[in-house]
Design an enzyme around this catalytic site. Structure first.
Site, PDB file in Angstrom:
ATOM      1  CG  ASN A  35      -2.031   0.996   1.148  1.00  0.00           C
ATOM      2  OD1 ASN A  35      -2.375   1.482   0.073  1.00  0.00           O
ATOM      3  ND2 ASN A  35      -2.575   1.370   2.296  1.00  0.00           N
ATOM      4  CG  ASP A  58       4.017 -10.467   3.124  1.00  0.00           C
ATOM      5  OD1 ASP A  58       3.758 -10.452   4.348  1.00  0.00           O
ATOM      6  OD2 ASP A  58       3.168 -10.344   2.231  1.00  0.00           O
ATOM      7  CG  LEU A  59       7.038  -7.800   8.270  1.00  0.00           C
ATOM      8  CD1 LEU A  59       6.432  -6.617   9.001  1.00  0.00           C
ATOM      9  CD2 LEU A  59       8.389  -8.169   8.876  1.00  0.00           C
ATOM     10  CG  PHE A  81       3.960   2.091  11.735  1.00  0.00           C
ATOM     11  CD1 PHE A  81       3.035   2.864  12.422  1.00  0.00           C
ATOM     12  CD2 PHE A  81       5.299   2.449  11.800  1.00  0.00           C
ATOM     13  CE1 PHE A  81       3.427   3.970  13.158  1.00  0.00           C
ATOM     14  CE2 PHE A  81       5.710   3.552  12.535  1.00  0.00           C
ATOM     15  CZ  PHE A  81       4.776   4.308  13.208  1.00  0.00           C
ATOM     16  CB  SER A 125      -7.003   1.578  16.278  1.00  0.00           C
ATOM     17  OG  SER A 125      -8.177   2.282  15.940  1.00  0.00           O
ATOM     18  CB  THR A 127     -11.137   0.803  16.205  1.00  0.00           C
ATOM     19  OG1 THR A 127     -12.352   0.253  15.707  1.00  0.00           O
ATOM     20  CG2 THR A 127     -10.063  -0.261  16.231  1.00  0.00           C
ATOM     21  CE1 TYR A 150      -7.054  -1.350  11.304  1.00  0.00           C
ATOM     22  CE2 TYR A 150      -9.016  -0.402  12.303  1.00  0.00           C
ATOM     23  CZ  TYR A 150      -7.664  -0.357  12.061  1.00  0.00           C
ATOM     24  OH  TYR A 150      -6.915   0.659  12.595  1.00  0.00           O
ATOM     25  CE  LYS A 154      -4.332  -1.827  13.898  1.00  0.00           C
ATOM     26  NZ  LYS A 154      -2.903  -1.957  13.563  1.00  0.00           N
ATOM     27  CG  ASN A 198     -12.160   3.063   2.522  1.00  0.00           C
ATOM     28  OD1 ASN A 198     -13.139   2.817   1.821  1.00  0.00           O
ATOM     29  ND2 ASN A 198     -11.056   2.331   2.491  1.00  0.00           N
ATOM     30  CG  ASN A 199      -9.677   6.854   6.345  1.00  0.00           C
ATOM     31  OD1 ASN A 199      -8.778   6.187   5.859  1.00  0.00           O
ATOM     32  ND2 ASN A 199     -10.400   6.439   7.357  1.00  0.00           N
TER      33      ASN A 199
END
Ligand code: UD1
Length: 339
Positions: A35, A58-59, A81, A125, A127, A150, A154, A198-199
């Site tokens: 991204n 890729d982790l 992150f 977050s 959230t 999502y 978290k 989206n934001n």
């Protein structure tokens, strides 16, 4: 002192790399560029004068993570992150979100254990609070059932970290972000949403510049003063600075517990219409918007009680709403000139 920043070419990651370099840390970024793009490292170096090292993998690939740590066992701290973050997408592709966000955290923490790396700062977050019963919300507020996969990643990540610090030498700080917006003052780095944003903030600036026709304001029948939903918007550079303080606190052994949790918000809530008003004020433009129905899964209102972060970290968000919307607008204008 070498710091690993996973997701360091992303929005919050890139701003944090700049702040780390400004404080003299050596940064190595790991990112799969899912991204973001690799030219962000050049933008970072235009700001700081230092090109951060970037490793692209890729982790979720355990072997590659293990190999990375075996080559970099002088890392003193990690800021993690790297994660997917689109709420709506996570509802449609939950397994993608669980595999990516959880597996990468596990691999990173295993790498820490194997190589004796003790410090990790985790991107969490607000959230996790859902719609809080008490506002402003502090770190003691109960965790509500997640509204999206999502959000659940978290919550689960915080639990994985909590269990791991109890059974190892690892220390962790989880930073619960409210709504990061804005861009670096140089307009060299900022948010780069893929496709339709989206934001709220990128949708506002893309509408103003003409990429989108009209902003939909999701709901004006909320029980708030103007009927639109309220969030605690925080400038991304203020947010980035808190990460440097957190990693420094860990390295200097100033933590009060093996796992500390901090809210990163300004303490001020702004409604969608107030954000639009601020944008119109700083840009001198009239924004084309219309009121539509509520967006599924949205909460009514949330803003932080940042007292604990302010007192314990000695950190305080400095930028106000007009500085935030102004920097987001500068960034959008810079992007449009590049095209
Ligand atoms: C959400 C998540 C947050 C996550 C972030 C990243 C929740 C509670 N919050 O924030 O954890 O880190 O996404 O993607 O799940 N709005 C409009 N029109 C638009 C877009 C947004 O009116 O086109 C409104 C929304 O209804 C909301 C506010 O603007 O009231 C902010 O929305 P957004 O920027 O998407 O962030 P959150 O949903 O708060």
């Amino acid at each position: 002192m070498k710091i690993l920043v996973t997701g360091g070419t992303g929005y919050i990651g890139s701003h944090t790399v700049v702040e780390l370099q400004a404080k003299g840390f050596e940064v190595v970024i790991v990112d799969n560029l899912s991204n973001s793009s690799s030219d962000i490292v050049e933008k970072i170096s235009e700001i700081s004068g230092i090109i951060p090292k970037l490793e692209i993998f890729d982790l979720t690939n355990k072997d590659l993570v293990a190999d990375f740590f075996s080559r970099n066992n002088d890392i003193v701290g990690i800021i993690h992150f790297a994660a997917y973050k689109a709420v709506g997408e996570s509802v449609n592709k939950p397994l993608l979100y669980y595999r990516n966000n959880i597996e990468s955290l596990i691999n990173v923490m295993e790498g820490m254990q194997t190589n004796g790396i003790e410090n990790i700062v985790f991107s969490s977050s607000c959230t996790v609070y859902g719609q809080p019963d008490v506002l402003p919300v502090n770190e003691q507020a109960p965790i509500k059932i997640a509204e999206s996969p999502y959000g659940n990643t978290k919550q689960i990540s915080e639990e994985i970290i909590q269990d791991t610090v109890k059974s190892s030498n690892i220390n962790a700080i989880a930073l619960r972000y409210f709504n990061p917006i804005g861009a670096h003052e140089t307009a060299l780095i900022g948010e780069l949403p893929l496709g339709v944003p989206n934001n709220l903030m990128p949708f506002i600036t893309q509408t103003a510049i003409g990429i989108r026709k009209c902003l939909s304001v999701f709901g004006d029948d909320y029980p708030t003063p103007d009927g639109t939903a309220i969030r605690d918007y925080i400038h991304v550079v203020d947010l980035a600075k808190a990460h440097v303080i957190a990693i420094d606190r860990m390295i200097s052994k100033n933590m009060k517990d093996d796992l500390e949790i901090f809210n990163l918000g300004t303490g001020n809530g702004y409604s969608v219409l107030e954000v639009i008003n601020s944008f119109e004020r700083v840009s001198g433009l009239k924004l084309n918007y219309q009121i539509v129905g509520r967006r599924e899964g949205d909460i009514i209102q949330v803003w932080a009680d940042p007292t604990y972060s302010n007192e314990e970290l000695g950190w305080k968000a400095e930028m106000g709403i007009d500085e935030m919307t102004n920097s987001a607008w500068n960034w959008e204008q810079f992007l449009s000139k590049k095209k």
